[in-house]
Design a protein around this motif. Structure first.
Motif, PDB file in Angstrom:
ATOM      1  N   SER B 114      -3.502  72.389  35.908  1.00  0.00           N
ATOM      2  CA  SER B 114      -3.531  73.827  35.611  1.00  0.00           C
ATOM      3  C   SER B 114      -4.768  74.153  34.769  1.00  0.00           C
ATOM      4  O   SER B 114      -5.361  75.225  34.901  1.00  0.00           O
ATOM      5  N   ALA B 115      -5.163  73.191  33.913  1.00  0.00           N
ATOM      6  CA  ALA B 115      -6.366  73.412  33.104  1.00  0.00           C
ATOM      7  C   ALA B 115      -7.599  73.476  33.998  1.00  0.00           C
ATOM      8  O   ALA B 115      -8.484  74.311  33.800  1.00  0.00           O
ATOM      9  N   ILE B 116      -7.633  72.599  34.993  1.00  0.00           N
ATOM     10  CA  ILE B 116      -8.776  72.605  35.915  1.00  0.00           C
ATOM     11  C   ILE B 116      -8.817  73.915  36.698  1.00  0.00           C
ATOM     12  O   ILE B 116      -9.866  74.546  36.840  1.00  0.00           O
ATOM     13  N   ASP B 117      -7.649  74.363  37.168  1.00  0.00           N
ATOM     14  CA  ASP B 117      -7.595  75.643  37.869  1.00  0.00           C
ATOM     15  C   ASP B 117      -8.134  76.758  36.970  1.00  0.00           C
ATOM     16  O   ASP B 117      -8.972  77.566  37.374  1.00  0.00           O
ATOM     17  N   GLU B 118      -7.635  76.750  35.750  1.00  0.00           N
ATOM     18  CA  GLU B 118      -7.983  77.816  34.821  1.00  0.00           C
ATOM     19  C   GLU B 118      -9.481  77.821  34.527  1.00  0.00           C
ATOM     20  O   GLU B 118     -10.134  78.873  34.489  1.00  0.00           O
ATOM     21  N   ILE B 119     -10.025  76.641  34.319  1.00  0.00           N
ATOM     22  CA  ILE B 119     -11.430  76.561  33.951  1.00  0.00           C
ATOM     23  C   ILE B 119     -12.323  76.965  35.124  1.00  0.00           C
ATOM     24  O   ILE B 119     -13.373  77.572  34.937  1.00  0.00           O
ATOM     25  N   MET B 120     -11.865  76.674  36.354  1.00  0.00           N
ATOM     26  CA  MET B 120     -12.657  77.043  37.525  1.00  0.00           C
ATOM     27  C   MET B 120     -12.627  78.548  37.769  1.00  0.00           C
ATOM     28  O   MET B 120     -13.490  79.099  38.435  1.00  0.00           O
ATOM     29  N   GLU B 121     -11.612  79.203  37.191  1.00  0.00           N
ATOM     30  CA  GLU B 121     -11.536  80.661  37.320  1.00  0.00           C
ATOM     31  C   GLU B 121     -12.237  81.352  36.147  1.00  0.00           C
ATOM     32  O   GLU B 121     -12.091  82.552  35.940  1.00  0.00           O
TER      33      GLU B 121
END
Lengths: 210, 210
Positions: B114-121
DNA sequence: CTTGCCATCGCATAATCATGTTATAGGTGC
DNA sequence: GCACCTATAACATGATTATGCGATGGCAAG
Protein backbone atom coordinates in the motif's frame (compact mmCIF):
# COMPACT_ATOMS: atom_id res chain seq x y z
CA UNK A 1 3.40 86.11 36.09
CA UNK A 2 0.02 85.89 37.76
CA UNK A 3 -2.47 83.97 35.71
CA UNK A 4 -5.64 85.92 34.92
CA UNK A 5 -9.03 84.28 34.72
CA UNK A 6 -12.78 84.69 34.27
CA UNK A 7 -15.47 82.73 36.10
CA UNK A 8 -18.85 81.64 34.71
CA UNK A 9 -21.31 80.35 37.31
CA UNK A 10 -25.03 81.06 37.57
CA UNK A 11 -25.56 80.19 41.24
CA UNK A 12 -24.95 83.49 43.10
CA UNK A 13 -23.92 81.86 46.35
CA UNK A 14 -21.40 79.57 44.73
CA UNK A 15 -20.16 82.32 42.43
CA UNK A 16 -19.53 84.62 45.40
CA UNK A 17 -17.91 81.80 47.29
CA UNK A 18 -15.47 81.00 44.51
CA UNK A 19 -14.88 84.68 43.87
CA UNK A 20 -13.92 85.11 47.51
CA UNK A 21 -11.48 82.20 47.33
CA UNK A 22 -9.87 83.63 44.25
CA UNK A 23 -9.48 87.23 45.38
CA UNK A 24 -8.00 86.07 48.66
CA UNK A 25 -5.40 84.09 46.76
CA UNK A 26 -2.65 86.50 45.81
CA UNK A 27 -1.11 84.49 43.00
CA UNK A 28 -4.23 84.64 40.82
CA UNK A 29 -6.03 87.58 39.29
CA UNK A 30 -9.82 87.38 38.76
CA UNK A 31 -10.82 89.55 35.81
CA UNK A 32 -14.56 88.95 36.09
CA UNK A 33 -17.36 86.67 37.27
CA UNK A 34 -20.55 86.25 35.22
CA UNK A 35 -23.81 84.38 35.63
CA UNK A 36 -23.85 83.19 32.02
CA UNK A 37 -21.43 82.91 29.11
CA UNK A 38 -23.56 84.75 26.53
CA UNK A 39 -20.91 87.41 26.14
CA UNK A 40 -17.94 85.12 26.50
CA UNK A 41 -16.44 85.93 23.12
CA UNK A 42 -16.50 89.62 23.90
CA UNK A 43 -15.12 88.97 27.38
CA UNK A 44 -12.17 87.11 25.93
CA UNK A 45 -11.44 89.85 23.45
CA UNK A 46 -11.78 92.51 26.12
CA UNK A 47 -9.97 90.89 29.04
CA UNK A 48 -7.67 88.43 27.29
CA UNK A 49 -7.71 85.95 30.20
CA UNK A 50 -5.22 83.10 30.68
CA UNK A 51 -7.88 80.68 31.87
CA UNK A 52 -11.65 80.16 32.00
CA UNK A 53 -13.61 78.54 34.84
CA UNK A 54 -16.88 77.19 33.50
CA UNK A 55 -20.03 75.81 35.07
CA UNK A 56 -22.15 73.58 32.82
CA UNK A 57 -25.75 74.26 33.77
CA UNK A 58 -26.32 77.95 33.15
CA UNK A 59 -29.34 79.84 31.80
CA UNK A 60 -29.17 81.13 28.25
CA UNK A 61 -26.16 79.06 27.21
CA UNK A 62 -24.69 75.91 28.69
CA UNK A 63 -21.03 75.77 29.60
CA UNK A 64 -20.53 73.13 26.93
CA UNK A 65 -21.93 75.36 24.22
CA UNK A 66 -19.69 78.09 25.53
CA UNK A 67 -16.64 75.88 25.20
CA UNK A 68 -17.62 75.06 21.63
CA UNK A 69 -17.93 78.73 20.80
CA UNK A 70 -14.61 79.61 22.40
CA UNK A 71 -12.78 76.83 20.61
CA UNK A 72 -13.87 78.22 17.24
CA UNK A 73 -11.84 81.34 17.84
CA UNK A 74 -9.21 80.03 20.26
CA UNK A 75 -7.92 76.49 20.42
CA UNK A 76 -5.42 77.03 23.16
CA UNK A 77 -6.93 78.90 26.06
CA UNK A 78 -7.39 76.48 28.97
CA UNK A 79 -10.96 75.91 30.13
CA UNK A 80 -11.61 74.21 33.45
CA UNK A 81 -15.11 72.82 33.93
CA UNK A 82 -16.58 73.24 37.41
CA UNK A 83 -19.77 71.23 37.73
CA UNK A 84 -21.90 68.79 39.69
CA UNK A 85 -22.41 66.52 36.68
CA UNK A 86 -20.35 63.36 36.76
CA UNK A 87 -22.31 61.37 34.21
CA UNK A 88 -20.80 60.04 31.02
CA UNK A 89 -22.73 62.29 28.70
CA UNK A 90 -21.80 65.60 30.27
CA UNK A 91 -18.20 64.64 30.82
CA UNK A 92 -17.66 63.55 27.24
CA UNK A 93 -19.62 66.35 25.72
CA UNK A 94 -17.40 68.78 27.61
CA UNK A 95 -14.20 67.01 26.68
CA UNK A 96 -15.22 66.67 23.06
CA UNK A 97 -16.11 70.34 22.97
CA UNK A 98 -12.59 71.13 24.10
CA UNK A 99 -12.48 71.39 27.88
CA UNK A 100 -9.01 71.25 29.41
CA UNK A 101 -9.99 69.93 32.83
CA UNK A 102 -13.04 68.73 34.74
CA UNK A 103 -13.42 69.43 38.45
CA UNK A 104 -16.50 68.30 40.40
CA UNK A 105 -17.89 71.00 42.65
CA UNK A 106 -17.46 68.89 45.76
CA UNK A 107 -13.72 69.06 45.16
CA UNK A 108 -13.48 72.78 44.52
CA UNK A 109 -12.45 73.87 48.02
CA UNK A 110 -9.77 71.25 48.23
CA UNK A 111 -8.44 71.18 44.66
CA UNK A 112 -9.22 74.40 42.84
CA UNK A 113 -5.82 76.02 43.19
CA UNK A 114 -3.82 72.91 42.45
CA UNK A 115 -6.06 72.32 39.45
CA UNK A 116 -5.38 75.83 38.19
CA UNK A 117 -1.64 75.33 38.67
CA UNK A 118 -1.81 72.04 36.83
CA UNK A 119 -3.83 73.39 33.95
CA UNK A 120 -1.50 76.35 33.50
CA UNK A 121 1.39 73.94 33.19
CA UNK A 122 -0.37 72.16 30.37
CA UNK A 123 -1.89 69.43 32.50
CA UNK A 124 -5.44 68.14 32.54
CA UNK A 125 -6.74 68.16 36.12
CA UNK A 126 -9.70 65.90 36.71
CA UNK A 127 -11.59 64.71 39.75
CA UNK A 128 -10.61 61.10 40.40
CA UNK A 129 -13.90 59.61 39.27
CA UNK A 130 -13.74 61.62 36.05
CA UNK A 131 -10.18 60.54 35.32
CA UNK A 132 -11.23 56.96 35.69
CA UNK A 133 -14.15 57.38 33.32
CA UNK A 134 -11.90 58.92 30.73
CA UNK A 135 -9.34 56.14 30.96
CA UNK A 136 -11.97 53.46 30.66
CA UNK A 137 -13.44 55.10 27.62
CA UNK A 138 -9.99 55.38 26.04
CA UNK A 139 -9.36 51.72 26.64
CA UNK A 140 -12.61 50.89 24.96
CA UNK A 141 -12.80 53.06 21.92
CA UNK A 142 -14.02 56.55 21.10
CA UNK A 143 -10.70 58.36 20.95
CA UNK A 144 -8.62 55.24 20.55
CA UNK A 145 -11.01 54.06 17.93
CA UNK A 146 -10.15 56.47 15.15
CA UNK A 147 -7.11 58.45 16.28
CA UNK A 148 -6.46 59.89 12.84
CA UNK A 149 -10.02 60.97 12.09
CA UNK A 150 -10.25 58.99 8.89
CA UNK A 151 -13.59 59.19 7.12
CA UNK A 152 -15.43 55.91 6.49
CA UNK A 153 -14.38 55.88 2.86
CA UNK A 154 -10.77 56.57 3.71
CA UNK A 155 -10.80 53.72 6.19
CA UNK A 156 -12.25 51.46 3.53
CA UNK A 157 -9.57 52.43 1.05
CA UNK A 158 -6.84 51.99 3.64
CA UNK A 159 -8.14 48.55 4.49
CA UNK A 160 -8.06 47.52 0.88
CA UNK A 161 -4.60 48.98 0.45
CA UNK A 162 -3.41 47.05 3.49
CA UNK A 163 -4.51 43.83 1.87
CA UNK A 164 -2.02 44.49 -0.85
CA UNK A 165 -4.32 45.91 -3.49
CA UNK A 166 -3.08 48.42 -6.05
CA UNK A 167 -4.88 51.67 -6.86
CA UNK A 168 -6.39 50.01 -9.89
CA UNK A 169 -7.70 47.05 -7.91
CA UNK A 170 -9.15 49.30 -5.22
CA UNK A 171 -10.90 51.31 -7.88
CA UNK A 172 -12.48 48.22 -9.39
CA UNK A 173 -13.32 46.76 -6.00
CA UNK A 174 -15.12 49.89 -4.85
CA UNK A 175 -16.42 50.94 -8.22
CA UNK A 176 -14.73 54.35 -8.23
CA UNK A 177 -12.17 55.81 -10.59
CA UNK A 178 -8.46 55.45 -10.02
CA UNK A 179 -8.23 59.20 -9.62
CA UNK A 180 -10.66 59.09 -6.76
CA UNK A 181 -8.60 56.38 -5.15
CA UNK A 182 -5.66 58.75 -5.48
CA UNK A 183 -7.60 61.53 -3.79
CA UNK A 184 -8.51 59.37 -0.83
CA UNK A 185 -5.03 58.01 -0.42
CA UNK A 186 -3.62 61.49 -0.61
CA UNK A 187 -5.79 62.54 2.34
CA UNK A 188 -4.96 59.35 4.22
CA UNK A 189 -1.26 60.17 3.86
CA UNK A 190 -1.86 63.64 5.24
CA UNK A 191 -3.78 62.36 8.23
CA UNK A 192 -1.32 59.58 8.99
CA UNK A 193 1.68 61.79 8.32
CA UNK A 194 3.19 59.31 5.87
CA UNK A 195 4.39 59.52 2.29
CA UNK A 196 4.18 56.03 0.83
CA UNK A 197 2.04 52.94 0.66
CA UNK A 198 4.36 50.88 2.80
CA UNK A 199 4.45 53.47 5.55
CA UNK A 200 0.68 53.71 5.53
CA UNK A 201 0.16 49.95 5.50
CA UNK A 202 2.73 49.42 8.21
CA UNK A 203 1.13 52.05 10.43
CA UNK A 204 -2.36 50.80 9.68
CA UNK A 205 -1.61 47.22 10.60
CA UNK A 206 0.53 47.91 13.63
CA UNK A 207 -1.91 50.44 15.09
CA UNK A 208 -4.84 48.23 14.26
CA UNK A 209 -6.54 50.87 12.13
CA UNK A 210 -7.82 48.20 9.78
CA UNK B 1 2.05 -0.06 -16.22
CA UNK B 2 3.96 -2.10 -13.63
CA UNK B 3 6.16 0.04 -11.46
CA UNK B 4 9.81 -1.01 -11.48
CA UNK B 5 12.01 -0.74 -8.43
CA UNK B 6 15.39 -1.42 -6.86
CA UNK B 7 15.97 -2.51 -3.27
CA UNK B 8 18.95 -1.58 -1.06
CA UNK B 9 19.25 -3.59 2.16
CA UNK B 10 22.38 -5.01 3.74
CA UNK B 11 20.78 -7.68 5.92
CA UNK B 12 20.69 -10.80 3.66
CA UNK B 13 17.76 -12.39 5.45
CA UNK B 14 15.61 -9.28 5.28
CA UNK B 15 16.70 -8.57 1.72
CA UNK B 16 15.68 -12.05 0.60
CA UNK B 17 12.45 -11.80 2.51
CA UNK B 18 11.47 -8.51 0.87
CA UNK B 19 12.66 -9.78 -2.48
CA UNK B 20 10.37 -12.78 -2.12
CA UNK B 21 7.43 -10.58 -1.27
CA UNK B 22 8.08 -8.42 -4.30
CA UNK B 23 8.60 -11.16 -6.90
CA UNK B 24 5.47 -12.94 -5.73
CA UNK B 25 3.51 -9.75 -6.25
CA UNK B 26 2.64 -9.63 -9.92
CA UNK B 27 1.93 -5.93 -10.16
CA UNK B 28 5.49 -4.90 -9.30
CA UNK B 29 8.75 -5.58 -11.08
CA UNK B 30 11.96 -5.85 -9.02
CA UNK B 31 14.92 -4.77 -11.12
CA UNK B 32 17.59 -5.54 -8.56
CA UNK B 33 18.45 -5.94 -4.87
CA UNK B 34 21.80 -4.76 -3.49
CA UNK B 35 23.52 -4.84 -0.11
CA UNK B 36 24.74 -1.26 -0.38
CA UNK B 37 24.02 1.81 -2.50
CA UNK B 38 27.58 2.52 -3.60
CA UNK B 39 26.65 2.02 -7.22
CA UNK B 40 23.22 3.57 -6.98
CA UNK B 41 23.86 6.29 -9.56
CA UNK B 42 24.94 3.69 -12.09
CA UNK B 43 22.01 1.49 -11.17
CA UNK B 44 19.59 4.31 -11.85
CA UNK B 45 21.18 5.10 -15.18
CA UNK B 46 21.22 1.43 -16.16
CA UNK B 47 17.82 0.27 -14.92
CA UNK B 48 15.85 3.53 -14.86
CA UNK B 49 13.63 2.39 -11.98
CA UNK B 50 10.34 4.03 -10.99
CA UNK B 51 11.03 3.72 -7.29
CA UNK B 52 13.80 3.04 -4.78
CA UNK B 53 13.48 1.11 -1.51
CA UNK B 54 16.23 2.19 0.87
CA UNK B 55 17.52 0.93 4.17
CA UNK B 56 19.41 3.47 6.29
CA UNK B 57 22.15 1.52 8.05
CA UNK B 58 24.27 -0.03 5.34
CA UNK B 59 28.03 -0.60 5.09
CA UNK B 60 29.98 1.71 2.81
CA UNK B 61 27.28 4.30 2.40
CA UNK B 62 24.22 5.06 4.51
CA UNK B 63 20.81 5.22 2.92
CA UNK B 64 20.63 8.92 3.77
CA UNK B 65 23.82 9.66 1.90
CA UNK B 66 22.45 7.65 -0.96
CA UNK B 67 19.30 9.76 -1.05
CA UNK B 68 21.40 12.92 -1.09
CA UNK B 69 23.41 11.60 -4.03
CA UNK B 70 20.33 10.55 -5.97
CA UNK B 71 18.64 13.90 -5.45
CA UNK B 72 21.57 15.68 -7.06
CA UNK B 73 20.83 14.01 -10.35
CA UNK B 74 17.12 13.32 -9.97
CA UNK B 75 14.70 15.34 -7.89
CA UNK B 76 11.62 13.35 -8.77
CA UNK B 77 12.23 9.63 -8.40
CA UNK B 78 10.38 8.41 -5.31
CA UNK B 79 12.51 6.95 -2.53
CA UNK B 80 10.89 4.98 0.26
CA UNK B 81 12.97 4.53 3.38
CA UNK B 82 12.71 1.10 5.06
CA UNK B 83 14.38 1.20 8.45
CA UNK B 84 14.28 0.40 12.14
CA UNK B 85 15.22 3.92 13.15
CA UNK B 86 12.35 6.00 14.47
CA UNK B 87 14.35 8.71 16.21
CA UNK B 88 14.08 12.37 15.33
CA UNK B 89 17.53 12.66 13.87
CA UNK B 90 17.32 9.84 11.35
CA UNK B 91 13.80 10.70 10.29
CA UNK B 92 14.59 14.35 9.64
CA UNK B 93 17.91 13.69 8.05
CA UNK B 94 16.18 11.36 5.63
CA UNK B 95 13.34 13.78 4.91
CA UNK B 96 15.70 16.71 4.49
CA UNK B 97 17.83 14.65 2.15
CA UNK B 98 14.78 14.08 -0.01
CA UNK B 99 13.07 10.84 1.02
CA UNK B 100 9.53 10.45 -0.26
CA UNK B 101 8.26 8.12 2.43
CA UNK B 102 9.38 6.49 5.66
CA UNK B 103 8.28 2.98 6.60
CA UNK B 104 9.42 1.28 9.79
CA UNK B 105 10.54 -2.30 9.24
CA UNK B 106 8.00 -3.68 11.67
CA UNK B 107 5.31 -2.44 9.27
CA UNK B 108 6.81 -3.80 6.10
CA UNK B 109 4.81 -7.01 5.85
CA UNK B 110 1.54 -5.22 6.46
CA UNK B 111 2.08 -1.94 4.60
CA UNK B 112 4.74 -2.29 1.94
CA UNK B 113 2.46 -2.67 -1.04
CA UNK B 114 0.00 0.00 0.00
CA UNK B 115 2.97 2.29 0.67
CA UNK B 116 4.30 1.62 -2.81
CA UNK B 117 0.89 2.34 -4.32
CA UNK B 118 0.63 5.53 -2.33
CA UNK B 119 4.08 6.76 -3.21
CA UNK B 120 3.52 6.08 -6.92
CA UNK B 121 0.41 8.25 -6.74
CA UNK B 122 2.48 11.12 -5.38
CA UNK B 123 1.69 10.44 -1.73
CA UNK B 124 4.06 10.31 1.22
CA UNK B 125 3.48 7.07 3.12
CA UNK B 126 4.73 7.10 6.68
CA UNK B 127 4.41 4.80 9.65
CA UNK B 128 1.97 6.38 12.09
CA UNK B 129 4.57 7.36 14.67
CA UNK B 130 6.67 8.98 11.95
CA UNK B 131 3.75 10.97 10.61
CA UNK B 132 3.09 12.28 14.06
CA UNK B 133 6.70 13.35 14.53
CA UNK B 134 6.62 15.19 11.26
CA UNK B 135 3.43 17.03 12.09
CA UNK B 136 4.71 18.05 15.50
CA UNK B 137 7.89 19.40 14.01
CA UNK B 138 5.90 21.35 11.45
CA UNK B 139 3.79 22.88 14.15
CA UNK B 140 6.87 23.92 16.03
CA UNK B 141 9.26 25.42 13.60
CA UNK B 142 11.70 24.22 10.99
CA UNK B 143 9.43 24.55 7.99
CA UNK B 144 6.98 26.85 9.72
CA UNK B 145 9.87 29.01 10.81
CA UNK B 146 10.85 30.28 7.41
CA UNK B 147 8.13 29.02 5.10
CA UNK B 148 9.36 31.04 2.14
CA UNK B 149 13.05 30.17 2.50
CA UNK B 150 14.14 33.78 2.62
CA UNK B 151 17.87 34.29 3.03
CA UNK B 152 19.03 36.32 6.05
CA UNK B 153 19.62 39.37 3.89
CA UNK B 154 16.24 39.10 2.26
CA UNK B 155 14.59 38.89 5.64
CA UNK B 156 16.50 41.98 6.73
CA UNK B 157 15.38 43.90 3.66
CA UNK B 158 11.80 42.75 4.10
CA UNK B 159 11.83 43.87 7.70
CA UNK B 160 13.06 47.29 6.74
CA UNK B 161 10.51 47.50 3.95
CA UNK B 162 7.77 46.58 6.39
CA UNK B 163 8.69 49.51 8.57
CA UNK B 164 7.79 51.77 5.69
CA UNK B 165 11.25 52.46 4.32
CA UNK B 166 11.77 53.21 0.62
CA UNK B 167 14.41 51.51 -1.51
CA UNK B 168 16.66 54.50 -1.03
CA UNK B 169 16.31 54.44 2.74
CA UNK B 170 16.94 50.70 2.90
CA UNK B 171 20.06 51.18 0.83
CA UNK B 172 21.39 53.84 3.16
CA UNK B 173 20.38 51.91 6.26
CA UNK B 174 22.18 48.75 5.16
CA UNK B 175 24.95 50.46 3.28
CA UNK B 176 24.20 48.80 -0.05
CA UNK B 177 23.29 50.30 -3.39
CA UNK B 178 19.71 50.87 -4.41
CA UNK B 179 20.18 48.36 -7.22
CA UNK B 180 21.08 45.69 -4.71
CA UNK B 181 17.97 46.53 -2.74
CA UNK B 182 16.06 46.03 -5.97
CA UNK B 183 17.65 42.62 -6.48
CA UNK B 184 16.76 41.44 -3.00
CA UNK B 185 13.21 42.69 -3.23
CA UNK B 186 12.83 41.06 -6.60
CA UNK B 187 13.73 37.69 -5.08
CA UNK B 188 11.51 38.32 -2.09
CA UNK B 189 8.58 38.92 -4.43
CA UNK B 190 9.28 35.66 -6.20
CA UNK B 191 9.45 33.70 -2.98
CA UNK B 192 6.36 35.31 -1.51
CA UNK B 193 4.49 35.18 -4.80
CA UNK B 194 3.61 38.87 -4.67
CA UNK B 195 4.11 41.78 -7.04
CA UNK B 196 4.16 44.93 -4.94
CA UNK B 197 5.44 46.43 -1.73
CA UNK B 198 2.05 46.53 -0.11
CA UNK B 199 1.40 42.88 -0.84
CA UNK B 200 4.77 41.92 0.54
CA UNK B 201 4.41 44.06 3.65
CA UNK B 202 0.90 42.85 4.27
CA UNK B 203 1.96 39.23 3.96
CA UNK B 204 5.08 39.78 6.04
CA UNK B 205 3.24 41.37 8.94
CA UNK B 206 0.24 39.09 8.95
CA UNK B 207 2.31 35.93 8.70
CA UNK B 208 4.78 37.22 11.26
CA UNK B 209 7.74 36.92 8.91
CA UNK B 210 9.29 40.04 10.37
C1' DC C 1 37.85 22.52 -9.31
C1' DT C 2 33.25 22.80 -10.80
C1' DT C 3 28.49 23.78 -9.45
C1' DG C 4 25.28 26.30 -7.02
C1' DC C 5 23.77 29.77 -3.84
C1' DC C 6 24.30 34.33 -1.85
C1' DA C 7 25.21 39.17 -1.93
C1' DT C 8 26.58 42.71 -4.56
C1' DC C 9 25.88 46.21 -8.53
C1' DG C 10 24.31 48.27 -13.19
C1' DC C 11 21.15 49.37 -16.87
C1' DA C 12 16.78 49.82 -19.29
C1' DT C 13 11.83 50.17 -19.82
C1' DA C 14 7.20 50.28 -18.62
C1' DA C 15 4.07 50.62 -14.96
C1' DT C 16 2.71 52.69 -10.85
C1' DC C 17 2.78 56.06 -7.36
C1' DA C 18 3.17 60.81 -4.95
C1' DT C 19 1.73 65.32 -5.14
C1' DG C 20 -0.33 69.68 -6.64
C1' DT C 21 -4.21 71.88 -8.57
C1' DT C 22 -8.87 72.19 -9.78
C1' DA C 23 -13.88 71.19 -9.89
C1' DT C 24 -18.67 69.37 -9.08
C1' DA C 25 -22.49 67.50 -6.25
C1' DG C 26 -24.63 66.11 -1.96
C1' DG C 27 -25.01 66.74 3.09
C1' DT C 28 -24.61 69.29 7.56
C1' DG C 29 -24.81 73.14 10.49
C1' DC C 30 -25.62 77.71 11.60
C1' DG D 1 -28.33 80.60 1.80
C1' DC D 2 -23.57 80.15 2.90
C1' DA D 3 -19.62 77.89 4.83
C1' DC D 4 -17.60 73.34 5.39
C1' DC D 5 -16.85 68.56 4.72
C1' DT D 6 -17.08 64.28 1.96
C1' DA D 7 -16.93 61.72 -2.15
C1' DT D 8 -16.25 61.97 -6.65
C1' DA D 9 -13.19 62.94 -10.79
C1' DA D 10 -9.54 64.72 -14.12
C1' DC D 11 -4.87 66.19 -15.50
C1' DA D 12 0.00 66.76 -15.21
C1' DT D 13 4.71 66.00 -13.75
C1' DG D 14 8.40 64.02 -11.48
C1' DA D 15 9.65 60.19 -8.46
C1' DT D 16 9.56 55.51 -7.37
C1' DT D 17 8.73 50.82 -8.34
C1' DA D 18 8.44 46.31 -10.99
C1' DT D 19 10.78 43.42 -13.92
C1' DG D 20 14.10 41.45 -17.08
C1' DC D 21 18.83 40.71 -18.34
C1' DG D 22 23.47 40.51 -17.19
C1' DA D 23 27.76 40.39 -14.35
C1' DT D 24 31.22 39.79 -10.42
C1' DG D 25 33.24 37.76 -6.17
C1' DG D 26 32.84 34.84 -2.09
C1' DC D 27 31.87 30.57 -0.12
C1' DA D 28 30.37 25.81 0.70
C1' DA D 29 29.45 21.25 -1.04
C1' DG D 30 30.44 17.80 -3.83
Amino acid sequence: MMPTLILYEDNPLLRDSIQSMLVLHDSIKLLGAFENPLEIINHIKEFNPDLLLMDIDMPGMSGIEAVTKVRIINKNIPILMLTVFDDNQHVFDAICAGASGYLLKKHISAKLFSAIDEIMEGGAPMSPSIARMVLQAMQQKKINDNPYQLTPKEKEVLTSLSKGNSYKMIGVEQAISIDTVRSHIKKIYEKLHVHSQTEAVSKAIHEKLV
